[in-house]
Write a protein that holds these residues in place. Structure first.
Motif, PDB file in Angstrom:
ATOM      1  N   GLU A   1       0.851  -1.187   0.000  1.00  0.00           N
ATOM      2  CA  GLU A   1       0.000   0.000   0.000  1.00  0.00           C
ATOM      3  C   GLU A   1       0.887   1.237   0.000  1.00  0.00           C
ATOM      4  N   ILE A   2       0.809   2.035  -1.079  1.00  0.00           N
ATOM      5  CA  ILE A   2       1.672   3.202  -1.245  1.00  0.00           C
ATOM      6  C   ILE A   2       0.799   4.410  -1.548  1.00  0.00           C
ATOM      7  N   ASN A   3       0.658   5.274  -0.566  1.00  0.00           N
ATOM      8  CA  ASN A   3      -0.159   6.492  -0.705  1.00  0.00           C
ATOM      9  C   ASN A   3      -1.581   6.160  -1.155  1.00  0.00           C
ATOM     10  N   GLY A   4      -2.164   5.143  -0.540  1.00  0.00           N
ATOM     11  CA  GLY A   4      -3.549   4.783  -0.830  1.00  0.00           C
ATOM     12  C   GLY A   4      -3.740   3.890  -2.033  1.00  0.00           C
TER      13      GLY A   4
ATOM     14  N   ASN B   1      -2.939   0.264  -3.817  1.00  0.00           N
ATOM     15  CA  ASN B   1      -2.487  -1.103  -3.555  1.00  0.00           C
ATOM     16  C   ASN B   1      -1.923  -1.725  -4.821  1.00  0.00           C
ATOM     17  N   VAL B   2      -0.709  -2.222  -4.732  1.00  0.00           N
ATOM     18  CA  VAL B   2      -0.092  -2.909  -5.875  1.00  0.00           C
ATOM     19  C   VAL B   2       0.273  -4.323  -5.444  1.00  0.00           C
ATOM     20  N   THR B   3      -0.021  -5.296  -6.300  1.00  0.00           N
ATOM     21  CA  THR B   3       0.235  -6.707  -6.013  1.00  0.00           C
ATOM     22  C   THR B   3       1.670  -7.055  -6.375  1.00  0.00           C
ATOM     23  N   ALA B   4       2.282  -7.923  -5.561  1.00  0.00           N
ATOM     24  CA  ALA B   4       3.649  -8.358  -5.845  1.00  0.00           C
ATOM     25  C   ALA B   4       3.705  -9.104  -7.167  1.00  0.00           C
ATOM     26  N   LEU B   5       4.749  -8.841  -7.938  1.00  0.00           N
ATOM     27  CA  LEU B   5       4.940  -9.509  -9.226  1.00  0.00           C
ATOM     28  C   LEU B   5       5.731 -10.794  -9.080  1.00  0.00           C
ATOM     29  N   ALA B   6       6.576 -10.857  -8.059  1.00  0.00           N
ATOM     30  CA  ALA B   6       7.423 -12.034  -7.869  1.00  0.00           C
ATOM     31  C   ALA B   6       7.763 -12.168  -6.396  1.00  0.00           C
ATOM     32  N   MET B   7       8.050 -13.406  -5.976  1.00  0.00           N
ATOM     33  CA  MET B   7       8.444 -13.670  -4.596  1.00  0.00           C
ATOM     34  C   MET B   7       9.522 -14.739  -4.570  1.00  0.00           C
ATOM     35  N   ASN B   8      10.565 -14.487  -3.806  1.00  0.00           N
ATOM     36  CA  ASN B   8      11.621 -15.467  -3.569  1.00  0.00           C
ATOM     37  C   ASN B   8      11.579 -15.832  -2.090  1.00  0.00           C
TER      38      ASN B   8
ATOM     39  N   LEU C   1       3.038  -3.243   4.014  1.00  0.00           N
ATOM     40  CA  LEU C   1       2.916  -4.530   3.326  1.00  0.00           C
ATOM     41  C   LEU C   1       1.712  -5.276   3.890  1.00  0.00           C
ATOM     42  N   HIS C   2       0.817  -5.704   3.019  1.00  0.00           N
ATOM     43  CA  HIS C   2      -0.375  -6.455   3.429  1.00  0.00           C
ATOM     44  C   HIS C   2      -0.185  -7.927   3.064  1.00  0.00           C
TER      45      HIS C   2
ATOM     46  N   LEU D   1       1.894  -4.774   7.743  1.00  0.00           N
ATOM     47  CA  LEU D   1       3.228  -4.534   8.284  1.00  0.00           C
ATOM     48  C   LEU D   1       3.758  -3.201   7.746  1.00  0.00           C
ATOM     49  N   PRO D   2       3.961  -2.221   8.612  1.00  0.00           N
ATOM     50  CA  PRO D   2       4.515  -0.942   8.134  1.00  0.00           C
ATOM     51  C   PRO D   2       5.978  -1.097   7.722  1.00  0.00           C
ATOM     52  N   PHE D   3       6.390  -0.308   6.742  1.00  0.00           N
ATOM     53  CA  PHE D   3       7.804  -0.297   6.361  1.00  0.00           C
ATOM     54  C   PHE D   3       8.615   0.313   7.509  1.00  0.00           C
ATOM     55  N   PRO D   4       9.877  -0.076   7.644  1.00  0.00           N
ATOM     56  CA  PRO D   4      10.680   0.410   8.771  1.00  0.00           C
ATOM     57  C   PRO D   4      11.070   1.879   8.667  1.00  0.00           C
TER      58      PRO D   4
END
Length: 338
Positions: free
Chosen positions: A85-88, A90-97, A126-127, A135-138
């Motif tokens: 979630e970035i400034n309202g 929501n973008v879905t992850a494109l890849a995960m390792n 991060l949702h 989870l808020p970014f640090p």
């Protein structure tokens, strides 16, 4: 006097209480002297957390990768189970390792940054969708205002109006291009007439940058022909279809009629087109397609609105060229172009 600094080492015992735990540091046993209250965060080492992210900033165009490193996320998930979630938005992850054997368990996620309308500093989150975990970014992330693009002098600096000519343009700080049709090139006449030019090739000059990051590029355009294309000095404009307000412009690209007289070279004692403002200076002008019906003694030269003295003029019938030697007068202002 100056403030003194005292360093106190405190051994922390294991805590089952997580969060901001209050502490009090005292200068005596009764806590009546030099009292300092503060909090210290105890975190659950097994709790999900955003450990890191990169980059920490980008221009407002976005569209570039954002890498997020999360610890202790639930197992059995895929990239589509995570949102940033970035400034309202929501973008879905494109890849995960996912690294199951790491300690702590680690997931490295890749997102695409959304575009913003203006510069802003914010804290993304991060949702984890299936677990309803946020989870808020640090630390904060910054969107910076983009630098305006610019274009260097076209090569060649002129083209005939009767022949489509390839002209190479080098552009700096141009918005990232996904495909060539996003690059728009136009020629504008002093009358306000605008004619599109074909963009026929694109080269990225900074290949290590993300494909859609702001970067330097080189494009070849083909000059237009037809009834709307007339002899003139024109403004050449190039912009990105998605960001039309950020335009790179070059004034002084010359379109000429090959059948008409044309000044092709201007020589001065300084070796360029500049002359001193305080002294009358000899200049030499070379003309192509000089008229055969006009005697060189009838030539008249104007610099701006002022006539200039011609000291000598010659004509060559072999190539229909003329050479004119004249004197550029003085000027009241420096840097004036004609």
């Amino acid at each position: 006097s100056s403030a003194a600094m005292t360093i106190v080492l405190v051994r922390l015992s294991t805590s089952t209480e997580f969060g901001a735990v209050p502490f009090r540091l005292c200068g005596d046993q009764a806590c009546t002297y030099k009292v300092l209250d503060f909090t210290f965060p105890f975190t659950d080492p097994n709790a999900p957390v955003v450990a890191d992210f990169s980059p920490a900033s980008e221009v407002i165009d976005g569209r570039t990768p954002l890498t997020v490193k999360a610890h202790n996320v639930p197992q059995g998930l895929s990239a589509g189970d995570f949102l940033a979630e970035i400034n309202g938005v929501n973008v879905t992850a494109l890849a995960m390792n996912y690294t199951d054997g790491a300690s702590p368990v680690e997931a490295v996620l890749t997102f695409t940054l959304p575009t913003q309308l203006s510069a802003i500093t914010l804290t993304p989150s991060l949702h984890v969708v299936p677990s309803h975990i946020v989870l808020p970014f640090p630390s904060s992330f910054t969107y910076n205002q983009a630098t305006a693009p610019s274009v260097a002098a076209p090569q060649p600096p002129s083209a005939p109006i009767t022949e489509a000519t390839t002209v190479r343009l080098t552009l700096s700080d141009f918005p990232g291009v996904a495909y060539m049709a996003q690059v728009i090139a136009e020629l504008e006449w002093p009358s306000g007439v605008v004619v599109a030019a074909q963009v026929k090739s694109l080269v990225r000059l900074q290949p290590l940058k993300s494909r859609l990051a702001v970067q330097d590029i080189q494009v070849d355009i083909v000059t237009p022909t037809g009834s709307t294309v007339t002899e003139s000095a024109v403004t050449l404009r190039v912009y990105h279809a998605l960001f039309p307000a950020r335009t790179a412009s070059f004034f002084g690209f010359s379109l000429y009629d090959t059948t008409q007289p044309r000044a092709t070279k201007l020589a001065t004692p300084l070796g360029n087109s500049r002359v001193p403002m305080s002294t009358s200076t000899e200049i030499t002008i070379t003309i192509e397609n000089a008229p055969t019906s006009v005697a060189t003694s009838d030539y008249v030269l104007y610099i701006g609105t002022k006539s200039a003295q011609i000291s000598h003029a010659t004509y060559s019938a072999t190539d229909r060229s003329a050479s004119v030697i004249a004197f550029a007068g003085t000027s009241d202002s420096a840097g004036v172009k004609h």
